[in-house]
Design a protein around this motif. Sequence first.
Motif, mmCIF file in Angstrom:
data_model
loop_
_atom_site.group_PDB
_atom_site.id
_atom_site.type_symbol
_atom_site.label_atom_id
_atom_site.label_comp_id
_atom_site.label_asym_id
_atom_site.label_seq_id
_atom_site.Cartn_x
_atom_site.Cartn_y
_atom_site.Cartn_z
ATOM 1 N N ALA A 13 -44.075 16.325 46.844
ATOM 2 C CA ALA A 13 -45.500 15.829 47.082
ATOM 3 C C ALA A 13 -45.905 15.140 48.323
ATOM 4 C CB ALA A 13 -46.075 14.824 45.719
ATOM 5 N N ALA A 14 -44.489 13.874 48.678
ATOM 6 C CA ALA A 14 -45.326 12.920 49.357
ATOM 7 C C ALA A 14 -45.003 13.801 50.819
ATOM 8 C CB ALA A 14 -44.512 11.876 49.255
ATOM 9 N N GLY A 15 -43.831 14.395 51.176
ATOM 10 C CA GLY A 15 -43.510 14.734 52.110
ATOM 11 C C GLY A 15 -44.662 15.762 52.571
ATOM 12 N N ILE A 31 -37.967 19.777 56.137
ATOM 13 C CA ILE A 31 -36.524 20.201 55.956
ATOM 14 C C ILE A 31 -37.008 19.754 54.737
ATOM 15 C CG2 ILE A 31 -34.312 20.217 55.931
ATOM 16 C CD1 ILE A 31 -34.236 18.891 58.856
ATOM 17 N N GLU A 32 -36.662 20.749 53.860
ATOM 18 C CA GLU A 32 -37.124 21.369 52.592
ATOM 19 C C GLU A 32 -35.583 21.773 51.578
ATOM 20 O OE1 GLU A 32 -38.163 19.500 49.343
ATOM 21 O OE2 GLU A 32 -36.854 21.311 48.419
ATOM 22 N N GLY A 33 -34.819 20.915 50.854
ATOM 23 C CA GLY A 33 -33.537 21.958 50.064
ATOM 24 C C GLY A 33 -33.740 23.138 49.537
ATOM 25 N N CYS A 49 -50.662 20.304 36.762
ATOM 26 C CA CYS A 49 -50.365 19.126 37.425
ATOM 27 C C CYS A 49 -51.904 17.947 37.800
ATOM 28 C CB CYS A 49 -50.391 19.824 39.339
ATOM 29 S SG CYS A 49 -50.284 18.478 40.528
ATOM 30 N N ASN A 50 -51.146 16.835 36.967
ATOM 31 C CA ASN A 50 -51.665 15.680 37.038
ATOM 32 C C ASN A 50 -51.534 15.207 38.493
ATOM 33 O OD1 ASN A 50 -52.096 13.034 34.848
ATOM 34 N ND2 ASN A 50 -53.152 13.678 36.221
ATOM 35 N N PHE A 51 -53.173 15.336 39.061
ATOM 36 C CA PHE A 51 -52.867 14.954 39.974
ATOM 37 C C PHE A 51 -52.932 13.945 40.876
ATOM 38 C CE2 PHE A 51 -56.806 17.466 39.877
ATOM 39 C CZ PHE A 51 -57.262 16.562 40.579
ATOM 40 N N SER A 129 -30.624 21.606 53.706
ATOM 41 C CA SER A 129 -30.232 20.354 52.975
ATOM 42 C C SER A 129 -30.322 19.248 53.985
ATOM 43 C CB SER A 129 -29.240 20.786 51.803
ATOM 44 O OG SER A 129 -29.393 21.194 50.836
ATOM 45 N N VAL A 130 -30.260 17.851 53.651
ATOM 46 C CA VAL A 130 -29.915 17.486 54.885
ATOM 47 C C VAL A 130 -28.833 16.712 54.256
ATOM 48 C CG1 VAL A 130 -30.800 14.891 55.323
ATOM 49 C CG2 VAL A 130 -32.199 16.123 55.093
ATOM 50 N N ILE A 131 -27.843 16.437 55.118
ATOM 51 C CA ILE A 131 -26.589 15.405 55.040
ATOM 52 C C ILE A 131 -26.466 14.205 55.281
ATOM 53 C CG2 ILE A 131 -23.926 16.277 55.075
ATOM 54 C CD1 ILE A 131 -24.735 19.028 55.692
ATOM 55 N N THR A 167 -32.325 16.983 42.901
ATOM 56 C CA THR A 167 -32.721 16.621 43.451
ATOM 57 C C THR A 167 -31.391 15.891 44.191
ATOM 58 O OG1 THR A 167 -32.225 15.297 40.986
ATOM 59 C CG2 THR A 167 -34.269 15.211 41.963
ATOM 60 N N SER A 168 -31.164 14.673 44.553
ATOM 61 C CA SER A 168 -30.293 14.452 45.535
ATOM 62 C C SER A 168 -29.860 12.414 45.923
ATOM 63 C CB SER A 168 -29.917 15.011 46.894
ATOM 64 O OG SER A 168 -30.883 14.399 47.887
ATOM 65 N N ASP A 169 -29.024 12.050 45.776
ATOM 66 C CA ASP A 169 -29.113 10.277 45.988
ATOM 67 C C ASP A 169 -28.986 10.451 48.367
ATOM 68 O OD1 ASP A 169 -26.973 11.549 46.662
ATOM 69 O OD2 ASP A 169 -25.746 10.013 45.939
ATOM 70 N N GLY A 354 -42.992 7.520 49.053
ATOM 71 C CA GLY A 354 -43.145 8.722 47.908
ATOM 72 C C GLY A 354 -42.067 8.081 46.858
ATOM 73 N N GLU A 355 -41.115 8.651 45.864
ATOM 74 C CA GLU A 355 -40.600 7.918 44.671
ATOM 75 C C GLU A 355 -39.123 7.351 45.078
ATOM 76 O OE1 GLU A 355 -40.520 10.909 41.388
ATOM 77 O OE2 GLU A 355 -38.321 9.653 41.016
ATOM 78 N N VAL A 356 -38.973 7.517 46.684
ATOM 79 C CA VAL A 356 -37.355 7.642 46.672
ATOM 80 C C VAL A 356 -37.343 5.527 46.917
ATOM 81 C CG1 VAL A 356 -37.994 7.615 49.120
ATOM 82 C CG2 VAL A 356 -35.978 7.503 48.665
ATOM 83 N N ASN A 367 -47.897 9.031 40.053
ATOM 84 C CA ASN A 367 -46.757 9.017 40.631
ATOM 85 C C ASN A 367 -47.307 9.750 41.760
ATOM 86 O OD1 ASN A 367 -44.282 7.203 39.301
ATOM 87 N ND2 ASN A 367 -45.237 8.225 37.367
ATOM 88 N N PHE A 368 -47.731 11.359 41.411
ATOM 89 C CA PHE A 368 -48.635 11.521 42.510
ATOM 90 C C PHE A 368 -49.444 11.212 43.272
ATOM 91 C CE2 PHE A 368 -47.512 15.930 40.198
ATOM 92 C CZ PHE A 368 -46.241 16.110 41.126
ATOM 93 N N GLN A 369 -50.335 9.859 42.388
ATOM 94 C CA GLN A 369 -51.026 8.824 43.732
ATOM 95 C C GLN A 369 -50.468 8.220 45.013
ATOM 96 O OE1 GLN A 369 -54.394 9.313 43.832
ATOM 97 N NE2 GLN A 369 -53.973 8.515 45.838
#
Length: 388
Positions: A13-15, A31-33, A49-51, A129-131, A167-169, A354-356, A367-369
Amino acid sequence: MSVYDVIILGGGAAGLFSAYNLNSSVNALVIEGNSKPGIKIQISGGGRCNFTNLSVNHDDFYSLNQHFSKSSLSQFSNHDFIEIVKKHDISFYEKKLGQLFCEKNSKEIIKMLVDKIGAHKINIHLDESVIDLGYEESFIVKTNKRSYKAKNIVVALGGLSFPKLGTSDIGYHIARKFNHKIVQTEPSLVPFVYDDFSKLAGVSTDVEISVNQKKIQDDFLFTHKGCSGPAVLKISLYWNHGDEVSVNFFPLLDFLSHLMKFKKNNPNKNLIKYLKTLLPDRLVEFLDLPDKSFQELSHKEISSITNKISDYRFTPTGTEGYKKAEVTRGGVSTKNINSKTMESKLQNGLYFIGEVVDVTGLLGGYNFQWAWSSAFVASKSIKEKLNG
Ligand SMILES: Cc1cc2nc3c(=O)[nH]c(=O)nc-3n(C[C@H](O)[C@H](O)[C@H](O)COP(=O)(O)OP(=O)(O)OC[C@H]3O[C@@H](n4cnc5c(N)ncnc54)[C@H](O)[C@@H]3O)c2cc1C
């Protein structure tokens, strides 16, 4: 190797909204995994989607810095996103409590974002995937396929919830690498585990639930593992391991006065039979109340019955974890981020959105907002920088 103006890490969403807010004069890449962009948008709200929410303010978000979200939310509000949705002829409706959902399908939101990104001639590299992220005169992004250089980086890599969605850390890893603090992450908007409730699985009722001075009134659902439903998911945002939770199963009344009045007018009525007209039968049986007529009940007994119904206390043994959590609470510390631009205070050109970030919204479109608002301000800042 050519140097991008900006590379956006994560096409959620954020990207996607960050790329949406750039323009064709910006040399950008997403770049999206996953093999599809915006997978959480797609599955959210049962596919609708509760946008956002009709009422949004900084109190609807949890963060170590309760004021941090104010600037982003005022620069790009829920009404701004609603206007965009309207402009794209996406029909929507209010389900309840201001929550706005797509009438047809959440894919309409993804299409709206991806079409505009395409119009800006910004590529989205999927299945990549971003490494790692490094810095030597410019940023160097390492993926499982190749390396890229960029003047600016937007970290929109989300949190740890719903691991089956890829998802990833890595977002936290990048933040640490650039000396950012991470506020401890926890699964949130998540069901509680509490074995004693298993016999009530399937029972639901409207309650007021509270923990740590926060109160929520909404639906409560008993499950095989404990409890869930909007009331529980919302209160989980404020819960820490070991905290006691209080539930008022009859939030509409001063229950003690109500029972005393009822006793006066109906002394021969049976307590349990009467309560079963107000609350689900299985819940009344579970509460283990005296099987007596009202005239047999002392004031002390009525007080204790009231406590069981309007202040039922339990301590969850835990939560159902990231597997079932809608979001991750905690994340990249707001202390190290400029709230007006979402740019790192420690590394020029590095943005977190975003969520990070350590900003987590309540259930209900918040959270989408946060994803839209934080993405908007980061892109605005990058455009100003590139133009200036
Ligand atoms: C089941 C469910 C339902 C939800 N429903 C709602 C709702 O109705 N309303 C609401 O407001 N919120 C809802 N949420 C929360 C909302 O989806 C998130 O808060 C929001 O998506 C966060 O946006 P984001 O872009 O920060 O993270 P994400 O949308 O998670 O995007 C992060 C992106 O980064 C990608 N990524 C991760 N690691 C890598 C890597 N190493 N390399 C490349 N890419 C990577 C991921 O694949 C993902 O696409 C829901 C969440 C879940 C799990």
